[in-house]
Design a protein around this motif. Structure first.
Motif, short mmCIF file in Angstrom:
data_model
loop_
_atom_site.label_atom_id
_atom_site.label_comp_id
_atom_site.label_asym_id
_atom_site.label_seq_id
_atom_site.Cartn_x
_atom_site.Cartn_y
_atom_site.Cartn_z
N TYR A 177 21.86 5.88 -13.02
CA TYR A 177 22.82 4.79 -12.84
C TYR A 177 24.18 5.32 -12.40
CZ TYR A 177 20.23 0.75 -14.69
OH TYR A 177 19.36 -0.29 -14.87
N SER A 190 23.69 -0.93 -20.57
CA SER A 190 22.32 -0.50 -20.23
C SER A 190 21.45 -0.54 -21.48
CB SER A 190 22.33 0.92 -19.66
OG SER A 190 23.08 0.96 -18.49
N SER A 236 20.60 -3.68 -17.06
CA SER A 236 22.04 -3.52 -17.29
C SER A 236 22.80 -4.58 -16.52
CB SER A 236 22.49 -2.14 -16.83
OG SER A 236 22.42 -2.06 -15.42
N ARG A 249 19.26 6.99 -17.39
CA ARG A 249 20.63 6.46 -17.44
C ARG A 249 21.54 7.24 -16.49
NH1 ARG A 249 21.50 3.19 -22.44
NH2 ARG A 249 19.89 3.81 -23.90
#
Length: 151
Positions: free
Chosen positions: A23, A83, A97, A20
């Motif tokens: 991102y 996400s 996402s 994550r």
């Protein structure tokens, strides 16, 4: 719960959060567009799927972003939301996402959104995209609006 299962669960959660985090780095990189900064976020043999085609390997991905940034000089801000972990196996996280971007071109304000579907390698010292699919649902300027389905 055994110590082993607890350790496995903790590692899984750490790998997911590491993925994550990529991102956030990707969105920040797109906000200050430099192909030489984006390309290293991908593995050497990564595959990038976009509406204009597929790009295999870091060099091809570098070429894609070089052209994309040269063709679109608008100033943008990117936001990645909702996400969701689709799958996890040791060393790899599959995330999907939504993304949204807003921007300012030379003579227009722009807006767009779509989805990312990504496989992220978390086995090394930093997370890297192994496979990234960008599906743009809408990309338009505000005077045209999205009601007409502009891309």
């Amino acid at each position: 719960m055994t110590d082993q299962s607890l350790a496995e669960r903790l590692l899984r959660l750490e790998e997911i959060e590491t993925a994550r985090g990529l991102y956030n780095v990707y969105a920040e990189t797109l906000d200050d567009p430099d192909p030489d900064t984006v390309a290293p976020l991908f593995t050497e043999d990564a595959v990038l799927h976009t509406p204009v085609g597929d790009f295999v390997g870091r060099e091809a991905i570098l070429d894609f972003y070089t052209k994309a940034f040269a063709d679109d000089t608008s100033v943008k801000r990117h936001f990645i939301t909702n996400s969701r972990v689709v799958a996890h196996r040791p060393g790899e996280v599959h995330l999907v996402s939504y993304f949204l971007y807003v921007g300012r071109g030379d003579d227009a304000s722009i807006v767009g959104w779509g989805t990312y579907d990504d496989r992220i390698d978390v086995s090394g010292t930093q997370p890297l995209f192994r496979e990234k699919t960008i599906d743009v649902h809408v990309g338009t300027d505000l005077s045209t609006g999205w009601a007409k389905g502009a891309l």
